[in-house]
Design a protein around this motif. Structure first.
Motif, PDB file in Angstrom:
ATOM      1  N   ASP A  16       0.724  -1.209   0.004  1.00 35.08           N
ATOM      2  CA  ASP A  16       0.066  -0.086  -0.081  1.00 35.08           C
ATOM      3  C   ASP A  16       0.861   1.335   0.127  1.00 35.08           C
ATOM      4  OD1 ASP A  16       1.196  -0.251   2.330  1.00 35.08           O
ATOM      5  OD2 ASP A  16      -0.781   0.284   3.668  1.00 35.08           O
ATOM      6  N   GLU A  17       0.254   2.318  -0.029  1.00 41.42           N
ATOM      7  CA  GLU A  17       0.914   3.612  -0.061  1.00 41.42           C
ATOM      8  C   GLU A  17       0.528   4.449   1.098  1.00 41.42           C
ATOM      9  OE1 GLU A  17       0.422   5.655  -3.714  1.00 41.42           O
ATOM     10  OE2 GLU A  17       2.056   4.611  -4.731  1.00 41.42           O
ATOM     11  N   VAL A  18       1.359   5.243   1.675  1.00 36.97           N
ATOM     12  CA  VAL A  18       1.094   5.990   2.948  1.00 36.97           C
ATOM     13  C   VAL A  18       1.906   7.371   2.687  1.00 36.97           C
ATOM     14  CG1 VAL A  18       2.876   5.259   4.362  1.00 36.97           C
ATOM     15  CG2 VAL A  18       0.911   6.348   5.311  1.00 36.97           C
ATOM     16  N   SER A  19       1.314   8.247   3.074  1.00 36.52           N
ATOM     17  CA  SER A  19       1.914   9.784   2.997  1.00 36.52           C
ATOM     18  C   SER A  19       2.333   9.991   4.533  1.00 36.52           C
ATOM     19  CB  SER A  19       0.955  10.847   2.570  1.00 36.52           C
ATOM     20  OG  SER A  19       0.144  11.168   3.510  1.00 36.52           O
ATOM     21  N   VAL A  20       3.391  10.969   4.381  1.00 37.08           N
ATOM     22  CA  VAL A  20       3.872  11.634   5.664  1.00 37.08           C
ATOM     23  C   VAL A  20       2.718  12.013   6.581  1.00 37.08           C
ATOM     24  CG1 VAL A  20       5.472  13.218   6.807  1.00 37.08           C
ATOM     25  CG2 VAL A  20       6.027  11.895   4.988  1.00 37.08           C
ATOM     26  N   ARG A  21       1.809  12.910   5.607  1.00 43.62           N
ATOM     27  CA  ARG A  21       0.825  13.575   6.274  1.00 43.62           C
ATOM     28  C   ARG A  21      -0.220  12.525   6.959  1.00 43.62           C
ATOM     29  NH1 ARG A  21      -2.533  18.274   3.612  1.00 43.62           N
ATOM     30  NH2 ARG A  21      -0.793  19.669   4.531  1.00 43.62           N
ATOM     31  N   ASP A  22      -0.714  11.522   6.319  1.00 44.66           N
ATOM     32  CA  ASP A  22      -1.273  10.461   6.955  1.00 44.66           C
ATOM     33  C   ASP A  22      -0.893  10.038   8.210  1.00 44.66           C
ATOM     34  OD1 ASP A  22      -2.872  10.699   4.501  1.00 44.66           O
ATOM     35  OD2 ASP A  22      -2.276   8.861   3.558  1.00 44.66           O
ATOM     36  N   VAL A  23       0.574   9.550   8.127  1.00 45.66           N
ATOM     37  CA  VAL A  23       1.157   9.081   9.225  1.00 45.66           C
ATOM     38  C   VAL A  23       0.936  10.187  10.563  1.00 45.66           C
ATOM     39  CG1 VAL A  23       3.106   8.117  10.503  1.00 45.66           C
ATOM     40  CG2 VAL A  23       2.653   7.583   8.094  1.00 45.66           C
ATOM     41  N   CYS A  24       1.522  11.284  10.176  1.00 42.38           N
ATOM     42  CA  CYS A  24       1.475  12.408  11.387  1.00 42.38           C
ATOM     43  C   CYS A  24      -0.121  12.855  11.979  1.00 42.38           C
ATOM     44  CB  CYS A  24       2.122  13.508  10.679  1.00 42.38           C
ATOM     45  SG  CYS A  24       3.990  13.461  10.549  1.00 42.38           S
ATOM     46  N   ASP A  25      -1.025  12.750  10.979  1.00 46.97           N
ATOM     47  CA  ASP A  25      -2.339  12.845  11.310  1.00 46.97           C
ATOM     48  C   ASP A  25      -2.957  11.764  12.176  1.00 46.97           C
ATOM     49  OD1 ASP A  25      -2.546  15.494  10.102  1.00 46.97           O
ATOM     50  OD2 ASP A  25      -3.495  14.663   8.479  1.00 46.97           O
TER      51      ASP A  25
END
Length: 262
Positions: A16-25
């Motif tokens: 899958d894909e994950v963004s830095v914003r996703d992780v930090c949120d």
């Protein structure tokens, strides 16, 4: 006020894909203990995403990736933390906090993987912690499929180079043979070949690999002394240049075959 660096960076892994914003949120704790200014942007982002995957699937492979990313981040933020700020003392404090986080996480991951048999972790514990037991376990895996990559062959070469140059040459050549077409070659392979052949007084081979190193972007290499030696022996530098060009193309096209045989 803290802000997230590179919020839209997408990194793929584990299907899958994950963004830095996703992780930090979703998990602020994976970001809040790192620096919050623009320094070490790429390294910070890689750490954040690797933290996500290591938490979701704490496999040895994911732990190694996070450990490697934290080491890169630690080196970068250590340098950044040494920059003096007159009006922005909070930024320096943020960098120091990020550096301290990196040290704590490196220690945690190192402790958690001390008994791992994952090849890259075995090499890590030998190279960082001097574990001969880890190297013995790694050498026992030398013929296994997981070791048949350019990276792992080069890592093995860094072990043998201290006491067995012929074995080292075998491994360096195999590392080039295993390098996939179009993938950037670790230029330390080239410089190692230059140094070994020069030490063995095989100046022709040292010169050829020096030319290839230069073509690959290595700048701190002076071939003038070798050129003088070879011209004194009556060697054609043009012919050696042609051979270097041919070998360079074979490596980049994934067509290089080790001349040493196995």
């Amino acid at each position: 006020m803290a802000f997230i660096i590179a919020p839209f960076l997408l990194i793929q892994g584990c299907g899958d894909e994950v963004s830095v914003r996703d992780v930090c949120d979703n998990t602020p704790g994976m970001c809040s203990d790192l620096n919050t200014d623009g320094h070490c942007n790429v390294e910070r982002s890689q750490v954040i995403v690797a933290r996500h995957y290591e938490k979701a699937q704490p496999t040895d492979e994911n732990k190694y990736t996070l450990l490697d990313n934290f080491e890169q981040y630690s080196r970068c933020i250590y340098r950044a933390a040494g920059i003096e700020h007159i009006k922005l003392k909070d930024k320096k404090t943020s960098r120091v906090n990020g550096y301290l986080t990196s040290l704590a996480e490196i220690k945690r991951l190192s402790n958690e993987t001390v008994n791992s048999t994952y090849p890259k972790l075995l090499y890590y514990h030998w190279s960082r912690n001097g574990s001969e037991e880890a190297m013995e376990k790694l050498l026992q895996q030398e013929q296994q499929a997981a070791m048949q990559t350019s990276e792992m062959q080069f890592l093995l070469a860094t072990y043998f180079i201290k006491f067995d140059l012929e074995k080292t040459l075998d491994l360096l050549y195999l590392a080039l043979q295993l390098n996939p077409a179009g993938e950037t070659v670790n230029t330390e392979i080239y410089t190692s070949l230059v140094n070994i052949f020069y030490k063995q007084k095989n100046y022709k081979h040292a010169y050829i690999w020096g030319l290839i190193a230069q073509e690959s972007g290595v700048k701190k290499i002076d071939l003038a002394p070798l050129e003088n030696l070879l011209q004194g022996e009556g060697k054609s530098l043009d012919a050696l240049q042609d051979l270097a060009d041919k070998t360079y193309d074979e490596i980049n096209n994934g067509e290089f075959i080790s001349p040493r045989g196995f």
